[in-house]
Design a protein around this motif. Structure first.
Motif, mmCIF file in Angstrom:
data_model
loop_
_atom_site.group_PDB
_atom_site.id
_atom_site.type_symbol
_atom_site.label_atom_id
_atom_site.label_comp_id
_atom_site.label_asym_id
_atom_site.label_seq_id
_atom_site.Cartn_x
_atom_site.Cartn_y
_atom_site.Cartn_z
ATOM 1 N N VAL A 94 0.927 -1.030 -0.011
ATOM 2 C CA VAL A 94 0.043 0.085 -0.004
ATOM 3 C C VAL A 94 0.824 1.164 0.081
ATOM 4 C CG1 VAL A 94 -1.410 1.271 1.560
ATOM 5 C CG2 VAL A 94 -2.025 -0.960 1.015
ATOM 6 N N GLY A 95 0.654 2.301 -0.958
ATOM 7 C CA GLY A 95 1.605 3.282 -0.979
ATOM 8 C C GLY A 95 1.303 4.249 0.089
ATOM 9 N N PRO A 96 1.905 5.401 0.001
ATOM 10 C CA PRO A 96 2.705 5.825 -1.043
ATOM 11 C C PRO A 96 4.350 5.935 -1.095
ATOM 12 C CG PRO A 96 2.217 7.810 0.656
ATOM 13 C CD PRO A 96 1.877 6.455 1.041
ATOM 14 N N SER A 97 4.893 5.420 -0.087
ATOM 15 C CA SER A 97 6.535 5.137 0.339
ATOM 16 C C SER A 97 6.759 4.018 0.668
ATOM 17 C CB SER A 97 6.734 6.583 1.016
ATOM 18 O OG SER A 97 7.952 6.346 1.551
ATOM 19 N N SER A 98 7.878 3.608 0.138
ATOM 20 C CA SER A 98 8.219 2.361 0.563
ATOM 21 C C SER A 98 9.021 2.348 1.818
ATOM 22 C CB SER A 98 9.087 1.663 -0.374
ATOM 23 O OG SER A 98 10.193 2.568 -1.182
ATOM 24 N N SER A 99 9.543 3.408 2.141
ATOM 25 C CA SER A 99 10.355 3.521 3.488
ATOM 26 C C SER A 99 9.449 4.256 4.417
ATOM 27 C CB SER A 99 11.545 4.504 3.290
ATOM 28 O OG SER A 99 11.393 6.011 2.742
ATOM 29 N N HIS A 100 8.622 5.042 4.044
ATOM 30 C CA HIS A 100 7.419 5.636 5.096
ATOM 31 C C HIS A 100 6.210 4.912 5.255
ATOM 32 C CE1 HIS A 100 10.279 8.943 4.651
ATOM 33 N NE2 HIS A 100 9.976 9.738 5.696
ATOM 34 N N THR A 101 5.824 3.936 4.372
ATOM 35 C CA THR A 101 4.769 3.361 4.545
ATOM 36 C C THR A 101 4.849 1.873 4.900
ATOM 37 O OG1 THR A 101 3.721 4.986 2.987
ATOM 38 C CG2 THR A 101 2.273 3.219 3.732
ATOM 39 N N HIS A 127 2.398 10.371 4.670
ATOM 40 C CA HIS A 127 2.912 8.870 4.035
ATOM 41 C C HIS A 127 2.092 7.858 4.735
ATOM 42 C CE1 HIS A 127 6.683 10.995 2.639
ATOM 43 N NE2 HIS A 127 5.834 10.716 1.373
ATOM 44 N N GLY A 128 1.201 8.193 5.913
ATOM 45 C CA GLY A 128 0.585 7.100 6.623
ATOM 46 C C GLY A 128 1.684 6.463 7.421
ATOM 47 N N GLY A 151 13.723 1.781 0.704
ATOM 48 C CA GLY A 151 13.185 0.791 -0.231
ATOM 49 C C GLY A 151 12.352 -0.327 0.549
#
Lengths: 219, 299
Positions: A15-22, A58-59, A123
Motif C-alpha cells: 500500500v502506497g505511497p512510500s516504501s520507506s515511510h509506509t 505518508h501514512g 526501499g
C-alpha cells in the motif's frame, strides 16, 4: 556487498505511497510485534525527524499501527486502520519529535515492560536497532535468536554449538555488553528455522535472562 | 554465480547461448532458493497486482493522501474519450496507466514498488499496455517482468534505487530503463538492443533530482511517472533502430552513481531545495493540513 535479487527489485506489493515511510513502517510494526511476542494492550510510539515531519502524509502512523496489529504491507485496510475494531482495542499514543542524534526515519515503541527502537533505511528495508538497553540489529530477513545472558567466557561458543548440532548455519552474530561481567545481549541471525527443542536446550545450558526467537518477515 | 554488470550479462548470453530469460530465472533460483515454478507464481501475482492498481486507479476520482492530487488520471481518461491521442492508443494507455498507478499509490492504494513506490507507474504502464495491445501470451508476460527485474538488479548493484541515495534518476530513471529493456524483450529484440535501450533511458535522465513538495510522493512524482514511461518508449525506438549509446551501459551507470554522489543532499529526498522550496511550495507547506492533522491526532 550484499546480493541483490530480482524479487527485491520488483516488490513488494504494498500500500502506497512510500516504501520507506509506509511499507517500512508496517514492516517495523510487524517485526516489533514478533519481538514483543505477546498481546499488545498499550503502547506509546514516538516518531522522529522525517518520520515525524512527513509521517501523516505518508501514512507512517497508520502503517506502524497496522503492523503492530499484524496486517501486512499490502493490506488496503491500512488506510482506514484507525477506524477498525482491532485498533480501537489497542491503547496507543503517537508522538512526534525531532532529534539530531536519531536516524531520519526512526521510531520508538514504549511498552510497559519493554522499549524497542527501529528505523526504516530505504526501499522498505528496516532495522530494529535497540531493545531496552541493548543495541542490536534485526532486519526481518532472517530468523533471529535474541538472548540476554551473563557475560561469561564460552557462553557464545556453547550457544553456537547447540545451533550447529541442529544443522543450522549462522548468518551473523551481534553482541553488545553493558559492562564486563554484567549482562550481554546477543543477536544471532540464522539461515534456517531453529527447533523449539534447541531453544529449550540453550535455556537449560546457559540459563539466559531473556531468550526470544524472532521469525523473519514474509515477503 | 551472479551477474552484476551489463557486460557480464552480454558475455554470459553470448558464451552460453542461453536467453536473457533463462539467465534471469537461474540467477533468481540461486539467490532466492525458490524453484522456477514458485518464481513464476510470484511474478504472476505481481503482474496481477500491477493490473489491479491500474484498473482501480483508472476509475478512481478522489484526493490523494497529501491532498495535492488525485484527479489527473480521470481528466486524462475523459479527455481521450472525445479527443483520441494523435499518437495512437498505445500512447494513450501508457500515459493513463502510469497516472492511474501513481495516483493510486498516493491514495494509499495497493501498488507494486518497482523498483520503488514513487516510480511504481512506469514499468506497469509499459508492460500492461503492451500485453493488451499486442496480445502477449502469459508465459512471455512473466518473462518480461523478470527481464525488467534483472535490469533493475544490475543497476541497483551500483546505485541503490532510492531518492535519498542518488535522486530521482535512481528511482524513475531506473524504472524507465527497466521498462525500456523489458519492452525490447517483448518485441523480440536481441540482448544488445535490450541493454542499449536501458542505457539510453538512463543516459537521458542523469541528474534528475528528488525534490518532492512537502516531502510527499505527489509533486512532481505523480506526473513524472507518465513522462518517464514515454521516455522508455523513446529509448526503445532509438535502440531498435540500432542507434547506440556512445557510452556503454555500465559506464552510464557509473555516471549515474557519480552524479548521485555529487548531488546536494538538499536535492535527495530531503525537500530542502528545488520544487520543494519554491514560493508556492512554501505557502502550501505553511497552510497545509499537517498542523491541524497533528493536533487532531493528539486530542
Amino acid at each position: 556487498m550484499n546480493e541483490i535479487s530480482i524479487l527485491d527489485i520488483i516488490s513488494p506489493i504494498m500500500v502506497g505511497p512510500s516504501s520507506s515511510h509506509t511499507a517500512g513502517a508496517v514492516r517495523i510494526g510487524l517485526l516489533v510485534r514478533n519481538i514483543y511476542n505477546k498481546k499488545i494492550k498499550k503502547v506509546k510510539i514516538i516518531l522522529y525527524n522525517s518520520y515525524a515531519k512527513t509521517g501523516p502524509g505518508h501514512g507512517t502512523d497508520k502503517g506502524i499501527i497496522a503492523g503492530l496489529l499484524g496486517f501486512n504491507v499490502d493490506d488496503t485496510i491500512i488506510k482506514d486502520i484507525f477506524n477498525t475494531p482491532e485498533a480501537s482495542k489497542l491503547e496507543y499514543i503517537i508522538d512526534w519529535e525531532e532529534s539530531f542524534t536519531r536516524h531520519p526515519n526512526s521510531v520508538d515503541f514504549i511498552f510497559d515492560d519493554m522499549t524497542i527502537s527501529a528505523k526504516s533505511v530505504g526501499g522498505g528495508e528496516i532495522e530494529v536497532d535497540r531493545i531496552n538497553d541493548f543495541s542490536l540489529s534485526i532486519n526481518g530477513k532472517y530468523n533471529v535468536l535474541v538472548l540476554v545472558v551473563k557475560d561469561k567466557p564460552s557462553t557464545l561458543a556453547r550457544i553456537a554449538d547447540i545451533i550447529q548440532k541442529n544443522d543450522i548455519n549462522i548468518a551473523s552474530i551481534n553482541c553488545d555488553r553493558y559492562a564486563r561481567g554484567k549482562n550481554t545481549s546477543c543477536c544471532i541471525a540464522l539461515d534456517g528455522d531453529i527447533k523449539n527443542s534447541a531453544i529449550e536446550e540453550i535455556k537449560k545450558e546457559i540459563n539466559p535472562c531473556l531468550i526470544r526467537y524472532i521469525n523473519k518477515l514474509g515477503q | 554465480m551472479d551477474i552484476k554488470t551489463f557486460q557480464e550479462l552480454k558475455q554470459t548470453i553470448k558464451q552460453t547461448n542461453k536467453s536473457i530469460v533463462q539467465i534471469a530465472f537461474e540467477l533468481e533460483e540461486n539467490s532466492s532458493n525458490l524453484n522456477k515454478n514458485e518464481l513464476k507464481k510470484i511474478a504472476k501475482k505481481t503482474l496481477k497486482a500491477m493490473k489491479e492498481a491500474i484498473y482501480t486507479g483508472l476509475s478512481a476520482k478522489s484526493e490523494t493522501n497529501g491532498k495535492m492530487g488525485g484527479f489527473d488520471c480521470n481528466k486524462q481518461v475523459e479527455f481521450y474519450k472525445n479527443h483520441p491521442s494523435v499518437f495512437g492508443r498505445l500512447f494513450e494507455k501508457i500515459i493513463c496507466y502510469a497516472l492511474a498507478t501513481s495516483e493510486e499509490n498516493a491514495r494509499m492504494g495497493r501498488i507494486v514498488a518497482c523498483p520503488t513506490a514513487g516510480a511504481c507507474g512506469i514499468v506497469p504502464s509499459i508492460l500492461i499496455s503492451c500485453f493488451e495491445e499486442f496480445d502477449i501470451d502469459k508465459e512471455k508476460q512473466i518473462n518480461s517482468l523478470l527481464v525488467a527485474g534483472l535490469i533493475g538488479k544490475i543497476i541497483a548493484y551500483k546505485v541503490k534505487p532510492a531518492g535519498a541515495t542518488a535522486g530521482c534518476q535512481a528511482e524513475c530513471g531506473t524504472a524507465s530503463a527497466m521498462a525500456a529493456g523489458a519492452m525490447a524483450y517483448l518485441f523480440d529484440y536481441d540482448i544488445d538492443i535490450i541493454i542499449n535501450a536501458a542505457a539510453l533511458a538512463i543516459k537521458n535522465i542523469l541528474g534528475l533530482t528528488c525534490d518532492p513538495v512537502r516531502g510527499f510522493v505527489e509533486v512532481p512524482c505523480i506526473k513524472r511517472n507518465p513522462f518517464l514511461a514515454i521516455h522508455a518508449a523513446v529509448a526503445l525506438e532509438l535502440a531498435s533502430a540500432k542507434i547506440e549509446s556512445v557510452i556503454p551501459a555500465d559506464e552510464v551507470i557509473d555516471a549515474m552513481e557519480q552524479t548521485g554522489a555529487l548531488m546536494s543532499a538538499d536535492l535527495k529526498e530531503n525537500s530542502k531545495a528545488g520544487l520543494a522550496k519554491t514560493k508556492t511550495a512554501i505557502i502550501m507547506d505553511k497552510s497545509c493540513f499537517t498542523k491541524k492533522y497533528y493536533s487532531e491526532l493528539n486530542d
